[in-house]
Design a protein around this motif. Structure first.
Motif, PDB file in Angstrom:
ATOM      1  N   SER A   1       0.868  -1.662   0.176  1.00  0.00           N
ATOM      2  CA  SER A   1      -0.435  -0.252  -0.321  1.00  0.00           C
ATOM      3  C   SER A   1       0.762   1.252  -0.062  1.00  0.00           C
ATOM      4  N   GLY A   2       2.353   1.369   0.495  1.00  0.00           N
ATOM      5  CA  GLY A   2       2.429   2.452   0.842  1.00  0.00           C
ATOM      6  C   GLY A   2       3.504   2.027  -0.769  1.00  0.00           C
ATOM      7  N   GLY A   3       3.523   1.163  -1.662  1.00  0.00           N
ATOM      8  CA  GLY A   3       4.257   1.669  -2.538  1.00  0.00           C
ATOM      9  C   GLY A   3       5.668   0.654  -3.339  1.00  0.00           C
ATOM     10  N   SER A   4       6.163  -0.158  -2.335  1.00  0.00           N
ATOM     11  CA  SER A   4       7.248  -0.906  -2.707  1.00  0.00           C
ATOM     12  C   SER A   4       6.882  -2.420  -3.441  1.00  0.00           C
ATOM     13  N   THR A   5       7.552  -2.636  -4.470  1.00  0.00           N
ATOM     14  CA  THR A   5       7.668  -3.522  -5.513  1.00  0.00           C
ATOM     15  C   THR A   5       8.265  -4.543  -5.392  1.00  0.00           C
ATOM     16  N   TYR A   6       8.325  -5.833  -5.457  1.00  0.00           N
ATOM     17  CA  TYR A   6       8.658  -6.913  -6.471  1.00  0.00           C
ATOM     18  C   TYR A   6       8.354  -7.291  -7.460  1.00  0.00           C
ATOM     19  N   TYR A   7       9.753  -7.890  -8.394  1.00  0.00           N
ATOM     20  CA  TYR A   7       9.943  -8.617  -9.392  1.00  0.00           C
ATOM     21  C   TYR A   7      10.540  -9.856  -9.239  1.00  0.00           C
ATOM     22  N   ALA A   8       9.415 -11.298  -9.914  1.00  0.00           N
ATOM     23  CA  ALA A   8      10.241 -12.504  -9.768  1.00  0.00           C
ATOM     24  C   ALA A   8      12.108 -11.697 -11.110  1.00  0.00           C
ATOM     25  N   SER A   9      12.708 -12.542 -10.488  1.00  0.00           N
ATOM     26  CA  SER A   9      14.124 -11.958 -11.831  1.00  0.00           C
ATOM     27  C   SER A   9      12.947 -12.167 -13.713  1.00  0.00           C
ATOM     28  N   SER A  10      12.197 -13.318 -13.728  1.00  0.00           N
ATOM     29  CA  SER A  10      12.075 -13.575 -15.006  1.00  0.00           C
ATOM     30  C   SER A  10      11.378 -12.977 -15.704  1.00  0.00           C
ATOM     31  N   VAL A  11      10.445 -11.511 -14.384  1.00  0.00           N
ATOM     32  CA  VAL A  11       9.532 -10.587 -15.556  1.00  0.00           C
ATOM     33  C   VAL A  11      10.703  -9.217 -15.462  1.00  0.00           C
ATOM     34  N   LYS A  12      11.445  -9.160 -14.820  1.00  0.00           N
ATOM     35  CA  LYS A  12      11.772  -7.491 -14.108  1.00  0.00           C
ATOM     36  C   LYS A  12      11.543  -7.315 -15.547  1.00  0.00           C
ATOM     37  N   GLY A  13      11.457  -5.809 -15.813  1.00  0.00           N
ATOM     38  CA  GLY A  13      12.065  -5.131 -16.488  1.00  0.00           C
ATOM     39  C   GLY A  13      10.826  -5.371 -18.134  1.00  0.00           C
ATOM     40  N   ARG A  14      10.198  -6.443 -18.036  1.00  0.00           N
ATOM     41  CA  ARG A  14       8.939  -6.845 -18.435  1.00  0.00           C
ATOM     42  C   ARG A  14       7.897  -6.449 -18.056  1.00  0.00           C
ATOM     43  N   PHE A  15       6.856  -6.615 -16.531  1.00  0.00           N
ATOM     44  CA  PHE A  15       5.901  -6.307 -16.497  1.00  0.00           C
ATOM     45  C   PHE A  15       6.244  -5.363 -15.314  1.00  0.00           C
ATOM     46  N   THR A  16       5.166  -4.882 -14.985  1.00  0.00           N
ATOM     47  CA  THR A  16       5.194  -3.314 -14.272  1.00  0.00           C
ATOM     48  C   THR A  16       3.526  -3.845 -13.353  1.00  0.00           C
ATOM     49  N   ILE A  17       3.388  -3.366 -11.606  1.00  0.00           N
ATOM     50  CA  ILE A  17       2.797  -3.748 -10.733  1.00  0.00           C
ATOM     51  C   ILE A  17       2.019  -1.981 -10.258  1.00  0.00           C
ATOM     52  N   SER A  18       1.002  -1.840 -10.060  1.00  0.00           N
ATOM     53  CA  SER A  18       0.440  -0.690 -10.118  1.00  0.00           C
ATOM     54  C   SER A  18      -0.555  -1.178  -8.969  1.00  0.00           C
ATOM     55  N   LEU A  19      -0.946  -0.410  -8.007  1.00  0.00           N
ATOM     56  CA  LEU A  19      -2.215  -0.732  -6.724  1.00  0.00           C
ATOM     57  C   LEU A  19      -2.893   1.365  -7.200  1.00  0.00           C
ATOM     58  N   ASP A  20      -4.233   0.546  -6.517  1.00  0.00           N
ATOM     59  CA  ASP A  20      -4.967   2.186  -6.772  1.00  0.00           C
ATOM     60  C   ASP A  20      -5.377   2.034  -5.648  1.00  0.00           C
ATOM     61  N   ASN A  21      -5.160   2.684  -4.825  1.00  0.00           N
ATOM     62  CA  ASN A  21      -5.313   2.251  -3.401  1.00  0.00           C
ATOM     63  C   ASN A  21      -6.991   2.882  -3.410  1.00  0.00           C
ATOM     64  N   ALA A  22      -6.960   3.540  -3.481  1.00  0.00           N
ATOM     65  CA  ALA A  22      -8.781   4.124  -3.711  1.00  0.00           C
ATOM     66  C   ALA A  22      -9.920   3.040  -4.711  1.00  0.00           C
ATOM     67  N   LYS A  23      -9.345   2.168  -5.673  1.00  0.00           N
ATOM     68  CA  LYS A  23     -10.187   1.631  -5.633  1.00  0.00           C
ATOM     69  C   LYS A  23      -9.855   0.080  -5.473  1.00  0.00           C
ATOM     70  N   ASN A  24      -8.543  -0.023  -4.775  1.00  0.00           N
ATOM     71  CA  ASN A  24      -8.763  -1.225  -4.325  1.00  0.00           C
ATOM     72  C   ASN A  24      -8.508  -2.639  -5.506  1.00  0.00           C
ATOM     73  N   THR A  25      -7.794  -2.048  -6.281  1.00  0.00           N
ATOM     74  CA  THR A  25      -7.578  -2.306  -7.920  1.00  0.00           C
ATOM     75  C   THR A  25      -6.058  -2.933  -7.939  1.00  0.00           C
ATOM     76  N   VAL A  26      -5.540  -3.625  -8.355  1.00  0.00           N
ATOM     77  CA  VAL A  26      -4.029  -4.200  -8.991  1.00  0.00           C
ATOM     78  C   VAL A  26      -4.315  -4.295  -9.954  1.00  0.00           C
ATOM     79  N   TYR A  27      -3.296  -3.786 -10.843  1.00  0.00           N
ATOM     80  CA  TYR A  27      -2.763  -4.117 -12.593  1.00  0.00           C
ATOM     81  C   TYR A  27      -1.393  -4.508 -12.355  1.00  0.00           C
ATOM     82  N   LEU A  28      -1.746  -5.399 -13.614  1.00  0.00           N
ATOM     83  CA  LEU A  28      -0.289  -6.212 -13.639  1.00  0.00           C
ATOM     84  C   LEU A  28       0.157  -5.685 -15.721  1.00  0.00           C
TER      85      LEU A  28
END
Length: 121
Positions: free
Chosen positions: A53-80
């Motif tokens: 919720s604070g915006g820290s992210t983690y990616y598996a090495s296999s997807v780093k640089g290709r995938f982006t995760i984001s969180l809309d706290n107001a909508k309780n929705t996560v995107y990939l």
């Protein structure tokens, strides 16, 4: 009762892009983190990415640089956002949420139903 609903999976050619969404609904007091796992038949579920919720992210090495995760706290929705997709990314993708539904600061993990992503020409 909490529910996670995923959308956005499908068939895409190698090199293409897809965007997965996962919306959490119900009696939610706060969310600590949300993220995505994926699973191929016969293999263990693999952590793909997570965001707090604070915006820290983690990616598996296999997807780093290709995938982006984001969180809309107001909508309780996560995107990939998945770019430069490869056949090896083919899997069922499951979202999860670590959330508090009582206000006690005790977080439980909830799962979505899974959405199929197929990368093939």
């Amino acid at each position: 009762q909490v529910q996670l609903v995923e959308s956005g999976g499908g068939l895409v050619q190698p090199g293409g892009s897809l965007r997965l969404s996962c919306a959490a609904s119900g009696s939610i007091f706060s969310i600590n983190a949300m993220g995505w796992y994926r699973q191929v038949p016969g293999k263990q579920r693999e952590l793909v990415a997570t965001v707090t919720s604070g915006g820290s992210t983690y990616y598996a090495s296999s997807v780093k640089g290709r995938f982006t995760i984001s969180l809309d706290n107001a909508k309780n929705t996560v995107y990939l956002q998945m770019d430069s997709l490869k056949p090896g990314d083919t899997a069922v993708y499951y979202c999860y949420a670590d959330l508090d539904y009582t206000g006690s600061h005790y977080y439980s993990r909830y799962w979505g139903q899974g959405t199929q992503v197929t990368v093939s020409s």
